[in-house]
Design a protein around this motif. Structure first.
Motif, PDB file in Angstrom:
ATOM      1  N   ASP A  10       0.843  -1.199   0.000  1.00 17.13           N
ATOM      2  CA  ASP A  10       0.000   0.000   0.000  1.00 17.13           C
ATOM      3  C   ASP A  10       0.877   1.248   0.000  1.00 17.13           C
ATOM      4  N   LYS A  32       0.490  -7.862  -3.002  1.00 19.23           N
ATOM      5  CA  LYS A  32      -0.842  -7.367  -3.322  1.00 19.23           C
ATOM      6  C   LYS A  32      -0.723  -5.921  -3.788  1.00 19.23           C
ATOM      7  N   LYS A  61     -11.170  -4.763  -5.939  1.00 21.36           N
ATOM      8  CA  LYS A  61     -12.512  -4.874  -5.329  1.00 21.36           C
ATOM      9  C   LYS A  61     -13.616  -4.294  -6.212  1.00 21.36           C
ATOM     10  N   LEU A 118     -15.749  -6.354   4.727  1.00 20.63           N
ATOM     11  CA  LEU A 118     -14.400  -5.836   4.985  1.00 20.63           C
ATOM     12  C   LEU A 118     -13.994  -6.123   6.430  1.00 20.63           C
ATOM     13  N   THR A 119     -12.720  -6.407   6.616  1.00 19.07           N
ATOM     14  CA  THR A 119     -12.238  -6.727   7.969  1.00 19.07           C
ATOM     15  C   THR A 119     -12.202  -5.487   8.867  1.00 19.07           C
ATOM     16  N   VAL A 156     -12.317 -13.261   0.360  1.00 23.41           N
ATOM     17  CA  VAL A 156     -11.514 -12.482   1.292  1.00 23.41           C
ATOM     18  C   VAL A 156     -12.373 -12.373   2.545  1.00 23.41           C
ATOM     19  N   PRO A 178      -6.993 -10.804   5.226  1.00 25.95           N
ATOM     20  CA  PRO A 178      -6.329  -9.640   5.819  1.00 25.95           C
ATOM     21  C   PRO A 178      -6.773  -9.532   7.280  1.00 25.95           C
ATOM     22  N   ARG A 181      -2.374  -9.181  12.468  1.00 28.35           N
ATOM     23  CA  ARG A 181      -1.505  -8.352  13.295  1.00 28.35           C
ATOM     24  C   ARG A 181      -0.686  -9.250  14.212  1.00 28.35           C
ATOM     25  N   GLN A 190      -8.313  -1.825  11.530  1.00 26.96           N
ATOM     26  CA  GLN A 190      -8.838  -3.181  11.379  1.00 26.96           C
ATOM     27  C   GLN A 190      -9.573  -3.590  12.659  1.00 26.96           C
ATOM     28  N   VAL A 208      -2.942 -11.804   4.221  1.00 27.20           N
ATOM     29  CA  VAL A 208      -2.546 -10.556   3.560  1.00 27.20           C
ATOM     30  C   VAL A 208      -2.078  -9.623   4.667  1.00 27.20           C
ATOM     31  N   GLY A 210      -0.226  -6.001   5.618  1.00 24.48           N
ATOM     32  CA  GLY A 210       0.244  -4.697   5.163  1.00 24.48           C
ATOM     33  C   GLY A 210       1.153  -4.069   6.196  1.00 24.48           C
ATOM     34  N   ARG A 211       0.555  -3.191   7.002  1.00 18.52           N
ATOM     35  CA  ARG A 211       1.355  -2.358   7.887  1.00 18.52           C
ATOM     36  C   ARG A 211       2.255  -3.108   8.862  1.00 18.52           C
TER      37      ARG A 211
HETATM   38  O1  C5P Z   1      -2.114  -2.707   6.714  1.00 15.71           O
HETATM   39  P1  C5P Z   1      -3.081  -3.845   6.779  1.00 15.71           P
HETATM   40  O2  C5P Z   1      -2.430  -5.173   7.169  1.00 15.71           O
HETATM   41  O3  C5P Z   1      -4.320  -3.542   7.605  1.00 15.71           O
HETATM   42  O4  C5P Z   1      -3.548  -4.021   5.264  1.00 15.71           O
HETATM   43  C1  C5P Z   1      -4.574  -4.892   4.892  1.00 15.71           C
HETATM   44  C2  C5P Z   1      -4.755  -4.837   3.407  1.00 15.71           C
HETATM   45  O5  C5P Z   1      -5.790  -5.742   3.028  1.00 15.71           O
HETATM   46  C3  C5P Z   1      -5.161  -3.466   2.867  1.00 15.71           C
HETATM   47  O6  C5P Z   1      -4.512  -3.322   1.616  1.00 15.71           O
HETATM   48  C4  C5P Z   1      -6.654  -3.577   2.664  1.00 15.71           C
HETATM   49  O7  C5P Z   1      -7.098  -2.807   1.575  1.00 15.71           O
HETATM   50  C5  C5P Z   1      -6.827  -5.056   2.355  1.00 15.71           C
HETATM   51  N1  C5P Z   1      -8.140  -5.636   2.676  1.00 15.71           N
HETATM   52  C6  C5P Z   1      -8.676  -5.633   3.950  1.00 15.71           C
HETATM   53  N2  C5P Z   1      -9.906  -6.183   4.203  1.00 15.71           N
HETATM   54  C7  C5P Z   1     -10.600  -6.753   3.209  1.00 15.71           C
HETATM   55  C8  C5P Z   1     -10.067  -6.768   1.908  1.00 15.71           C
HETATM   56  C9  C5P Z   1      -8.817  -6.206   1.686  1.00 15.71           C
HETATM   57  O8  C5P Z   1      -8.036  -5.144   4.867  1.00 15.71           O
HETATM   58  N3  C5P Z   1     -11.761  -7.350   3.464  1.00 15.71           N
END
Ligand code: C5P
Length: 232
Positions: A10, A32, A61, A118-119, A156, A178, A181, A190, A208, A210-211
């Protein structure tokens, strides 16, 4: 299909993304590409990462009328990514149209998975903001069933829902999760989160992240920690 860790790149520029990925010299991570990077750089960043040997999940998405999604997916199919996605909330008709659009003339296509909820969405916000009264777990299972019936390869969802999705849709139906943590990380935006080790126990196929990797002081070490916890 083997379990893997997908790094959510990201970033808002290709330069930053390539510099970030240059740090990974041992193993080319599955990456991703989401809206931020794709909107900044366009298809060229997909081609650049593919040329460098990364597997790619293109996380755009899609959610629109079936005809528009079909045509958009047909364009995306030419990018030769490994996985792409849409919102299951677009209905079964939209998902079926997406598969049609994504399938190349030779019959091949990238994996297609559907976002359930979404998570970052809590059950409370889903009830109050979206006026969806069912329990969140039921909504996720129902959307997953719709995705499977439309011919998609997986969903997802949160790692917390991976077990139920497999029970309902079968063990080969992919759960890409995703909301991951480390135990000592901040959740940030999240809500439905788990550690890589717990995601493994719960049956996620791909996490998945990210941060927890991109913002770590040592991203390569954080990636290796994810692999150690999740893949073993
Ligand atoms: O930084 P973090 O680990 O929260 O990143 C999660 C990634 O997964 C982001 O790119 C977010 O857009 C993606 N994502 C998500 N929840 C979903 C689908 C995609 O967090 N349901």
């Amino acid at each position: 299909m083997g379990k893997d860790v997908i790094i959510a790149c990201d970033f808002d520029s290709g330069e930053q993304t390539l510099a970030f990925l240059d740090q990974f010299t041992d193993r080319k991570p599955y990456v991703k590409i989401g809206m931020e990077l794709f909107y900044a750089e366009g298809p060229q960043i997909v081609r650049a990462l593919k040329e460098r040997g990364h597997q790619i999940f293109l996380d755009l998405k899609l959610h629109d009328i079936p005809n528009t999604v079909k045509k958009a997916m047909s364009v995306l199919s030419r990018l030769d990514v490994d996985m792409c996605n849409l919102h299951a909330a677009g209905t079964k008709a939209m998902m079926e149209a997406a598969i049609e659009g994504l399938t190349r003339p030779d019959g091949t296509r990238p994996l297609l998975i559907a976002v359930t909820q979404l998570t970052s969405t809590s059950e409370e916000r889903m009830h109050a903001d979206l006026l969806i009264d069912a329990p969140l777990a039921d909504v996720v299972s129902h959307y997953a069933k719709n995705a499977r019936d439309a011919g998609l390869d997986g969903v997802v969802c949160s790692p917390l829902e991976a077990g139920t999705v497999h029970e309902v849709c079968g063990s080969s139906f992919l759960t890409v999760t995703p909301g991951v943590r480390f135990a000592d990380d901040a959740a940030a935006d999240q809500v439905r989160i788990a550690t890589p080790a717990r995601a493994k126990d719960l049956g996620s196929d791909y996490i998945v992240v990210g941060r927890s990797i991109t913002a770590a002081a040592d991203p390569v070490a954080a990636y290796q920690r994810c692999l150690a916890e999740f893949v073993g």
